[in-house]
Design an enzyme around this catalytic site. Structure first.
Site, short mmCIF file in Angstrom:
data_model
loop_
_atom_site.label_atom_id
_atom_site.label_comp_id
_atom_site.label_asym_id
_atom_site.label_seq_id
_atom_site.Cartn_x
_atom_site.Cartn_y
_atom_site.Cartn_z
N ASP A 1 28.31 41.35 37.63
CA ASP A 1 29.75 41.69 37.98
C ASP A 1 30.15 40.77 39.13
O ASP A 1 29.76 40.55 40.32
CB ASP A 1 29.44 43.25 38.77
CG ASP A 1 31.24 43.51 39.24
OD1 ASP A 1 31.74 43.84 38.41
OD2 ASP A 1 31.38 43.27 40.40
N TYR B 1 35.17 36.16 44.55
CA TYR B 1 33.84 35.78 45.20
C TYR B 1 33.49 34.42 45.48
O TYR B 1 32.61 34.35 46.34
CB TYR B 1 32.58 36.72 44.20
CG TYR B 1 33.00 38.01 44.03
CD1 TYR B 1 34.06 38.90 44.90
CD2 TYR B 1 32.20 38.80 43.28
CE1 TYR B 1 34.23 40.15 44.65
CE2 TYR B 1 32.48 40.14 42.90
CZ TYR B 1 33.43 40.65 43.55
OH TYR B 1 33.69 41.99 43.40
N LYS C 1 37.18 39.10 37.51
CA LYS C 1 38.51 40.08 37.74
C LYS C 1 39.55 38.95 38.29
O LYS C 1 39.41 37.85 39.00
CB LYS C 1 38.01 40.78 39.15
CG LYS C 1 36.73 41.74 38.66
CD LYS C 1 36.42 42.80 40.00
CE LYS C 1 35.21 43.34 39.75
NZ LYS C 1 34.03 42.48 40.41
N LEU D 1 25.81 51.59 47.55
CA LEU D 1 24.93 52.46 48.78
C LEU D 1 25.81 52.52 50.15
O LEU D 1 25.25 52.25 51.18
CB LEU D 1 23.83 51.25 48.98
CG LEU D 1 23.13 50.96 47.43
CD1 LEU D 1 22.13 49.79 47.79
CD2 LEU D 1 22.30 52.16 46.89
N ILE E 1 26.92 49.13 40.56
CA ILE E 1 26.78 47.70 40.61
C ILE E 1 26.08 47.57 42.15
O ILE E 1 26.60 46.47 43.12
CB ILE E 1 27.89 46.89 40.44
CG1 ILE E 1 29.10 47.32 41.09
CG2 ILE E 1 27.96 46.53 38.93
CD1 ILE E 1 30.09 45.99 41.26
N LYS F 1 24.61 45.76 45.27
CA LYS F 1 24.22 44.18 45.45
C LYS F 1 22.99 44.02 46.17
O LYS F 1 22.69 44.79 47.11
CB LYS F 1 25.51 43.85 46.36
CG LYS F 1 25.31 42.37 47.01
CD LYS F 1 25.17 42.37 48.45
CE LYS F 1 24.87 41.15 49.05
NZ LYS F 1 24.13 41.01 50.43
#
Ligand code: A2P
Length: 270
Positions: free
Chosen positions: A44, A49, A72, A187, A225, A227
Site C-alpha cells: 500500500d 508518502y 493514491k 493498530l 494495512i 505498517k
C-alpha cells in the site's frame, strides 16, 4: 495462507497488506522486500508518502507477478482530470510498473471537485490502465455522491479504523454496495497495543496484541494495512490465520469504541 476479499469489479485483493506511510525513503526498499519475503501480496503506497521510487526499486528485486500494488492520487494543486492523468503517469514512472489499485487519497470535499476526479478514475479503469479504482478517507456522504452522480461504486474505501474507531455504520453502508473497507492505522498507530482489554484477549489466545487486533479487523470482514519497518513485526502481523477471536472477544473489543482518531477527519482536510 493469505485470505482474499472479492471486489465489486470482479477482482480481489489480499485482506492483509502492509502500509508505507511514514516509512522513510532510505529504508523503503528493504521494508518492501522484507514484506514480500514475509508473504505479503499487497503493497500500500501513495504519491504523498514520497517513497514510490524506492518501492519501485524493491519491485524490481522481487517477483512482481502476484502482487497488488496500490497508489493514491494526492491532488494538492488540482483535482482535475489532467491532474489525475499526470499523477497516475508519474506514479507508474516512479514505481517502474503498472498500478493495480488507484485511489483518491482524500475527498477534499470543500473544493467540491471529487466527483469529477472520480470520473477521471473511471476513465482510467475503462481504458484498462488500472484494474481497480477506489477511494480513501471518504465518508458515507462522499461515497453516496459518487453513486448518485456517476453510478460507479468504488471497489475499496480505505479509512482510519481500529478498535477506538470501528466505523460500524460506514462498514454496513459499504457492505450494501460491495465496497471493501480497508483500515489504515489498524493498530491505532501502535497506541492500542497497551490497552488492557486487548492485552488480556491476546494473552488468552497466546498471541501478541497486534495479532489480536489484526484478527479483529479480519473477523469484521475488512482489510487492513498495518505498517511496520521491522521484518519480525511484518511477519508477526501476517501470522494471524491460526486462531479466532470468540464472540465474547469481539463484544469486548466493541466496548473499546471512543471515536478517537489518530489522523485527520475526512472533512477537516482540504
Ligand atoms: P514499527 O514500524 O517500528 O514496527 P499502524 O499500522 O496502526 O499505523 O501502527 C504502526 C505502528 O505500530 C508503528 O509505530 C509500528 O512500529 C508499530 N507496530 C507495527 N506492528 C507492530 C507489532 N507487531 N508490535 C509492536 N508494534 C508494532
Amino acid at each position: 495462507m493469505q485470505q482474499l476479499l472479492a471486489l465489486n469489479d470482479g477482482s480481489s485483493i489480499p485482506a492483509l497488506g502492509f502500509g508505507l506511510y511514514k516509512v522513510e525513503p532510505e529504508v523503503t526498499t528493504d521494508v518492501v522486500v522484507a514484506g514480500v519475503e514475509a508473504g505479503y501480496r499487497l503493497v500500500d503506497g501513495a504519491e504523498f508518502y514520497h517513497n514510490e521510487p524506492q518501492v519501485g526499486e524493491a519491485l524490481r528485486r522481487v517477483d512482481r507477478a502476484g502482487l497488488t500494488v496500490t497508489s493514491k492520487f494526492w491532488g494538492e494543486e488540482s483535482q482535475s482530470r489532467d491532474a489525475v492523468m499526470r499523477a497516475f503517469d508519474a506514479s507508474e514512472r516512479n514505481l517502474g510498473t503498472h498500478v493495480d489499485v488507484y485511489m483518491i487519497h482524500w475527498p477534499r470535499a470543500a473544493r467540491n471537485q471529487f466527483v469529477g476526479t472520480w470520473r477521471a478514475f473511471v476513465e482510467l479503469r475503462d481504458q484498462g490502465r488500472v484494474r481497480t479504482i477506489g477511494v480513501s478517507n471518504f465518508t458515507q456522504a462522499h461515497v453516496q455522491r459518487l453513486l448518485d452522480e456517476t453510478g460507479v461504486a468504488p471497489a475499496i474505501n480505505q479509512v482510519e479504523s481500529h478498535p477506538w474507531l470501528p466505523q460500524h455504520d460506514l462498514r454496513a453502508f459499504h457492505a450494501q454496495h460491495g465496497i471493501v473497507t480497508q483500515a489504515w492505522s489498524p493498530l491505532g498507530r501502535g497506541r492500542l497495543l497497551e490497552d488492557p482489554t486487548l492485552v488480556r484477549i491476546a494473552a488468552e489466545h497466546g498471541v501478541t496484541v497486534a495479532q489480536a487486533i489484526i484478527r479483529w479487523h479480519l473477523q469484521l470482514g475488512g482489510a487492513a494495512i498495518p505498517k511496520s519497518v521491522n521484518p519480525d513485526r511484518l511477519r508477526e502481523n501476517l501470522d494471524v490465520f491460526g486462531f479466532r477471536l470468540t464472540d465474547d472477544d469481539m463484544a469486548a473489543v466493541a466496548g473499546l469504541e471512543t471515536g478517537e482518531r489518530t489522523g485527520s477527519h475526512p472533512d477537516s482536510r482540504n
